[in-house]
Design an enzyme around this catalytic site. Structure first.
Site, PDB file in Angstrom:
ATOM      1  N   CYS A 174       0.740  -1.165   0.163  1.00  0.00           N
ATOM      2  CA  CYS A 174       0.146  -0.004  -0.058  1.00  0.00           C
ATOM      3  C   CYS A 174       0.923   1.197   0.026  1.00  0.00           C
ATOM      4  CB  CYS A 174      -0.717   0.081   1.197  1.00  0.00           C
ATOM      5  SG  CYS A 174      -1.883  -1.468   1.304  1.00  0.00           S
TER       6      CYS A 174
ATOM      7  N   ARG B 226       5.266   0.202  -5.983  1.00  0.00           N
ATOM      8  CA  ARG B 226       5.159  -0.735  -4.686  1.00  0.00           C
ATOM      9  C   ARG B 226       4.257  -1.848  -4.748  1.00  0.00           C
ATOM     10  NH1 ARG B 226       6.799   2.434   0.057  1.00  0.00           N
ATOM     11  NH2 ARG B 226       5.289   1.392   1.301  1.00  0.00           N
TER      12      ARG B 226
ATOM     13  N   TRP C  60      -2.945  -2.575  -1.741  1.00  0.00           N
ATOM     14  CA  TRP C  60      -2.564  -4.009  -2.035  1.00  0.00           C
ATOM     15  C   TRP C  60      -3.401  -4.945  -1.224  1.00  0.00           C
ATOM     16  CZ3 TRP C  60       0.023  -8.173   0.120  1.00  0.00           C
ATOM     17  CH2 TRP C  60       0.449  -9.308  -0.765  1.00  0.00           C
TER      18      TRP C  60
ATOM     19  N   ASN D 118      -1.780   1.784   5.701  1.00  0.00           N
ATOM     20  CA  ASN D 118      -0.997   0.636   5.353  1.00  0.00           C
ATOM     21  C   ASN D 118      -0.737  -0.028   6.413  1.00  0.00           C
ATOM     22  OD1 ASN D 118       1.165  -1.023   4.118  1.00  0.00           O
ATOM     23  ND2 ASN D 118       2.387   0.564   3.873  1.00  0.00           N
ATOM     24  N   GLY D 119      -0.740  -1.250   6.279  1.00  0.00           N
ATOM     25  CA  GLY D 119      -0.473  -2.374   7.497  1.00  0.00           C
ATOM     26  C   GLY D 119      -1.639  -3.199   7.703  1.00  0.00           C
TER      27      GLY D 119
ATOM     28  N   GLU E 191      18.042 -16.750  -8.253  1.00  0.00           N
ATOM     29  CA  GLU E 191      17.903 -15.472  -8.782  1.00  0.00           C
ATOM     30  C   GLU E 191      17.419 -15.334 -10.190  1.00  0.00           C
ATOM     31  OE1 GLU E 191      17.117 -12.884  -6.919  1.00  0.00           O
ATOM     32  OE2 GLU E 191      17.325 -11.246  -8.363  1.00  0.00           O
TER      33      GLU E 191
ATOM     34  N   LYS F 152      13.696 -14.164 -10.976  1.00  0.00           N
ATOM     35  CA  LYS F 152      13.401 -13.030 -11.954  1.00  0.00           C
ATOM     36  C   LYS F 152      12.308 -13.284 -12.970  1.00  0.00           C
ATOM     37  CE  LYS F 152      14.506 -10.400  -9.996  1.00  0.00           C
ATOM     38  NZ  LYS F 152      14.996 -10.340  -8.747  1.00  0.00           N
TER      39      LYS F 152
ATOM     40  N   GLU G 146       8.796 -14.046 -11.485  1.00  0.00           N
ATOM     41  CA  GLU G 146       8.225 -12.614 -11.081  1.00  0.00           C
ATOM     42  C   GLU G 146       7.416 -11.693 -12.298  1.00  0.00           C
ATOM     43  OE1 GLU G 146      10.363 -10.621  -7.331  1.00  0.00           O
ATOM     44  OE2 GLU G 146      11.799 -10.813  -9.189  1.00  0.00           O
TER      45      GLU G 146
ATOM     46  N   HIS H  70      17.837 -35.431  -8.459  1.00  0.00           N
ATOM     47  CA  HIS H  70      17.047 -35.793  -7.495  1.00  0.00           C
ATOM     48  C   HIS H  70      15.629 -35.523  -7.550  1.00  0.00           C
ATOM     49  CE1 HIS H  70      20.315 -37.748  -5.607  1.00  0.00           C
ATOM     50  NE2 HIS H  70      20.875 -36.477  -5.434  1.00  0.00           N
TER      51      HIS H  70
ATOM     52  N   LYS I  20       6.800  -4.039  -4.218  1.00  0.00           N
ATOM     53  CA  LYS I  20       8.199  -3.858  -4.059  1.00  0.00           C
ATOM     54  C   LYS I  20       8.543  -3.815  -2.426  1.00  0.00           C
ATOM     55  CE  LYS I  20      12.145  -2.151  -5.396  1.00  0.00           C
ATOM     56  NZ  LYS I  20      12.867  -3.436  -6.043  1.00  0.00           N
TER      57      LYS I  20
HETATM   58  C1  G6P Z   1       9.620  -8.193  -2.381  1.00  0.00           C
HETATM   59  C2  G6P Z   1      10.165  -7.412  -3.629  1.00  0.00           C
HETATM   60  C3  G6P Z   1      11.464  -8.209  -3.801  1.00  0.00           C
HETATM   61  C4  G6P Z   1      12.395  -8.242  -2.429  1.00  0.00           C
HETATM   62  C5  G6P Z   1      11.899  -8.650  -1.236  1.00  0.00           C
HETATM   63  C6  G6P Z   1      12.434  -8.378  -0.156  1.00  0.00           C
HETATM   64  O1  G6P Z   1       9.115  -9.310  -2.590  1.00  0.00           O
HETATM   65  O2  G6P Z   1       9.372  -7.544  -4.630  1.00  0.00           O
HETATM   66  O3  G6P Z   1      12.170  -7.548  -4.884  1.00  0.00           O
HETATM   67  O4  G6P Z   1      13.558  -8.912  -2.779  1.00  0.00           O
HETATM   68  O5  G6P Z   1      10.353  -8.153  -0.971  1.00  0.00           O
HETATM   69  O6  G6P Z   1      12.565  -6.946  -0.032  1.00  0.00           O
HETATM   70  P1  G6P Z   1      13.616  -5.905   0.800  1.00  0.00           P
HETATM   71  O7  G6P Z   1      13.236  -4.741   0.509  1.00  0.00           O
HETATM   72  O8  G6P Z   1      13.661  -6.471   2.254  1.00  0.00           O
HETATM   73  O9  G6P Z   1      15.026  -6.499   0.200  1.00  0.00           O
END
Ligand code: G6P
Length: 613
Positions: free
Chosen positions: A2, A27, A73, A99-100, A486, A490, A493, A509, A608
C-alpha cells in the site's frame, strides 16, 4: 505494498496527490482512491490503476487544498471498489487511509457492531475509522486525542492519515511498523506525507521520518509530533539525498531496464571509498567500530526475503570461504517463528533493499531480544532496518523502482563481499596479498559488467526463441547456485513463466524428471573449481534432450558443440562471479516479459516493499 500520499497547504491537493500515487505505483497495488477536503469531504476510489481513478474523476469536483490518496495492495478483502481506501466512519465525516494490518480488527468490529455501527467493506481499515469516531462520541475527546486513544486499542501495524470534515485545517498521521515520511514544504504550513520519499522529492528535500509510535498533527499551519502517550517529540528534519532524475526512467522504456544498465555505476557506488586496493585497507565504519566483537563471533546468521535472501546465500559462500566463520542463511519469515537458538556471540545480518520488510524487521527484533548483535545491509537510507541495527552498511545503489530487484541485488552482494573481506582481515584468514588481489578484481567488476551488458542484442534473440516456454530450469553450483535461484525468481516474477533454480547436482533428485525437448535449462558454467562437474550436469540434461543455454567465461568454446546456446561473459574470480553472471539472466527475464506483454515494472500481485507479514 500500500502507498500513502497526503498534502496540506495552499496549493490544490488533487494533482499533487495523484502524481504522488503514480510515483508509488512501483510498490504494487490493485486499487486506488483519494479524499479531498474543501468544506465537504469528497472521496473517489476505484479498482485498478491510478489511471482508472483519474478517469472516474474526470469532470468531477476535485478541489481542495487538503487531500490524501492511497494505492491498496489487498490483504483483508478482495480488490474491489468497496475495499479500496479511503474508508469513512459511521457518519462519513472522518476518512482514513492505511498501510499495514490491524490484527485485532475482528474483535474491535464486533464491539462496534454492538454499538450500532455498520460496515461497507471487508477491510480492517474501515474498523479504525469507526473506532476513532466512536471514541470521540463517547469521550468527547478532540480528534488528535481520540486518534491516540484508538491507536492504543489497536494490535498490529499501521501508517495512517486521517481527515475530518469538522476539522478543515487538520491532517493527522501516525505510524507503527509501516513507514511514513513527512515532507516540510517551502510555504508556511505546507506538508507532504508519503510512504516513502519518492512523491515528495520534487517539492522539498526536507523530510522527517516518523518513528514508530509517533503521531504527526498538522493544525492551523503548524506541525506537532507527539508520542502515542502525548509527549511532544522534537522532529529531526533531514535533507534528502534523492533527486528527481533518480526516480524517473531517463529514456529507458522501463525502470527495470534502466536499473539493469545502472549496475556498473551502482556497484561502483557500493564499494567507492570503502577500500584501498593497493594497501588492502578496508574503510567500513561498522566493521571498525565492532572489530573486537567481530573477531570473537562464533556464527553469522544472514536473514532476508526474496532477492535479498539470495544475496544472503551468496554471502554464505563469501563469509565461509574468506572469513572461515560458520554461516546460516534464513528466510526472515521462518526464522522469526522458529524459536531459534541464538547466542550472544552470534552476529545477525539483515539484508534488505527497502529496509521496511515486516518479516525481516521482526526477525531482527527477535534476535536483539535474545541478545545477539544485529547488523543491517540496506539500500534505503533512513528506513527502519538501519534504524534498528546496531551497525551496518548502506548499499548506495540509489532508488530501485522496478519491483523485480536487480541493482539492489548486485549492490548487496558487493557490500557482503566487502564485509566478508573485512572480517577475514580481522580474523587473519586472508593475507594482505590475497586481499589486494580480491579488491583489484572487485574494482574491475563495473567495467566487466559494462561488457556483459553488450550481450543485450543476443539475449533479445534468445528471448524470442524461448518466450513461449511453459517452464524454465536454472542450474548453478557453489557461488552460482544462488545466481540460479535469482535467475529463476526474476523470470517468474515478471513473465509469469514457471521457473525453478536448483543446485546443478541436485537436479538428479527430482527436476531431471521434467526435462524433455521443451525444457530450456539455463546453466551457469563459468570458470570455477567445479566447472567439470557442471559440464557433467549439462551432459545429463542433453542426454534427455533439454535445451541448454550455458553462461560461460569469455573465450571458453569447450561447450559450443554440446549446448544449444552459449552466453560468454567476462571472467573474474569465482567469489565475485555472481555479480557478472546475474546480468544476462536479468536481461533474459526482462526481454521475455516484454515480449509476452507483461507489466515489467509492476508485475501482478507483487509488492516492492512488503510491509505486512
Ligand atoms: C519483495 C520484493 C522483492 C524483494 C523482497 C524483499 O518481495 O518484490 O524484490 O527482494 O520483497 O524486500 P527487501 O526490501 O527486504 O529487500
Amino acid at each position: 505494498m500500500c502507498g500513502i500520499v497526503a498534502y496540506i497547504g495552499n496549493k490544490q491537493a488533487f494533482p499533487i496527490v495523484v502524481k504522488g500515487l503514480k510515483r508509488l505505483e512501483y510498490r504494487g497495488y490493485d486499487s486506488a482512491g483519494v479524499a479531498l477536503l474543501d468544506g465537504q469531504m469528497r472521496i473517489y476510489k476505484q479498482k485498478g490503476k491510478v489511471a482508472d481513478l483519474e478517469a472516474i474523476t474526470e469532470g468531477q469536483d476535485t478541489s481542495g487544498t487538503i487531500g490524501m490518496g492511497h494505492t491498496r495492495w489487498a490483504t483483508h478483502g478482495e480488490p474491489n471498489n468497496e475495499n479500496a481506501h479511503p474508508h469513512v466512519s459511521q457518519s462519513g465525516d472522518l476518512s482514513i487511509i492505511h498501510n499495514g494490518i490491524i490484527e485485532n480488527y475482528a474483535t474491535l468490529k464486533e464491539g462496534l457492531k454492538l454499538r450500532g455501527h455498520s460496515f461497507n467493506s471487508d477491510t480492517d481499515t474501515e474498523v479504525l475509522a469507526h473506532l476513532i469516531e466512536d471514541v470521540m462520541e463517547h469521550t468527547g475527546l478532540p480528534l488528535a486525542d481520540a486518534v491516540r486513544s484508538s491507536l492504543k486499542q489497536v494490535v498490529g501495524a499501521y501508517a495512517i492519515v486521517i481527515l475530518s470534515k469538522h476539522h478543515p485545517e487538520h491532517l493527522i498521521a501516525a505510524r507503527k511498523g509501516s513507514p511514513l515520511v513527512v515532507g516540510v514544504g517551502e510555504d508556511r504550513g505546507e506538508f507532504f506525507f508519503a510512504s516513502d520519499a519518492t512523491p515528495i522529492v520534487e517539492y522539498t528535500n526536507k523530510v522527517i521520518y516518523l518513528k514508530d509510535g509517533e503521531i504527526a498533527i498538522v493544525e492551523k499551519n503548524e506541525l506537532t509530533i507527539k508520542s502515542i502517550d502525548n509527549v511532544i517529540q522534537v522532529p529531526y528534519v533531514q535533507e534528502l539525498e534523492l533527486n528527481l532524475e533518480q526516480i524517473e526512467k531517463g529514456g529507458y522504456p522501463h525502470f527495470m531496464l534502466k536499473e539493469i544498465y545502472e549496475q556498473p555505476r551502482s556497484i561502483y557506488d557500493s564499494f567507492r571509498g570503502r577500500f584501498d586496493a593497493q594497501s588492502g585497507e578496508i574503510m567500513m565504519r561498522s566493521m571498525e567500530d565492532y572489530a573486537s566483537r567481530l573477531k570473537e563471533i562464533k556464527r553469522l546468521i544472514l536473514i532476508g526475503c526474496g532477492t535479498s535472501w539470495h544475496a544472503g546465500l551468496v554471502g554464505e559462500y563469501l563469509f565461509e570461504d574468506l572469513a572461515r566463520v560458520p554461516v546460516e542463511v534464513e528466510y526472515a519469515s521462518e526464522f522469526r517463528y522458529r524459536n531459534p537458538v541464538l547466542y550472544p556471540d552470534d552476529l545477525i545480518i539483515a539484508v534488505s533493499q527497502s529496509g521496511e520488510t515486516a518479516d525481516s524487521l521482526a526477525a531482527m527484533e527477535l534476535a536483539k531480544r535474545k541478545g545477539s548483535s544485529v547488523f543491517g545491509v540496506c539500500n534505503v537510507v533512513g528506513s527502519s532496518i538501519p534504524r534498528l541495527s546496531d551497525a551496518g552498511a548502506y548499499t548506495h545503489a540509489g532508488p530501485e523502482i522496478g519491483v523485480a530487484s536487480t541493482k539492489a541485488f548486485t549492490a548487496q552482494v558487493t557490500v557482503l563481499a566487502l564485509m566478508a573481506v573485512a572480517m577475514a582481515k580481522l580474523r587473519g584468514t586472508m593475507t594482505i596479498k590475497e586481499i589486494t588481489v580480491f579488491m583489484k578484481e572487485l574494482e574491475a567488476i563495473p567495467a566487466k559488467i559494462e561488457k556483459a551488458l553488450l550481450l543485450n542484442d543476443m539475449i533479445v534473440e534468445l528471448a524470442h526463441k524461448y518466450k513461449d516456454a511453459k517452464n524454465f530450469l536454472y542450474l548453478g553450483r557453489g557461488y552460482n547456485f544462488p545466481v540460479a535461484l535469482e535467475g529463476a525468481l526474476k523470470l517468474k516474477e515478471i513473465s509469469y513463466i514457471h521457473a525453478e533454480g536448483y543446485p546443478a547436482a541436485e537436479m538428479k533428485h527430482g527436476p531431471i524428471a521434467l526435462i524433455d525437448e521443451e525444457m530450456p535449462v539455463v546453466v551457469i558454467a563459468t570458470a570455477s573449481e567445479h566447472y567439470e562437474k557442471v559440464v557433467s550436469n549439462i551432459q545429463e540434461v542433453k542426454a534427455r534432450k533439454g535445451k541448454v543455454i550455458a553462461v560461460v567465461s569469455e573465450g571458453n568454446h569447450g561447450l559450443d558443440s554440446l549446448v544449444d546456446h552459449v552466453i560468454e561473459v567476462p571472467e573474474t574470480i569465482e567469489s565475485l562471479s555472481p555479480l557478472i553472471n546475474t546480468i544476462p539472466l536479468q536481461l533474459l527475464s526482462y526481454h521475455i516479459a516484454v515480449m509476452r506483454g507483461c507489466n515489467v515494472d509492476q508485475p501482478r500481485n507483487l509488492a516492492k516493499s512488503v510491509t505486512v507479514e
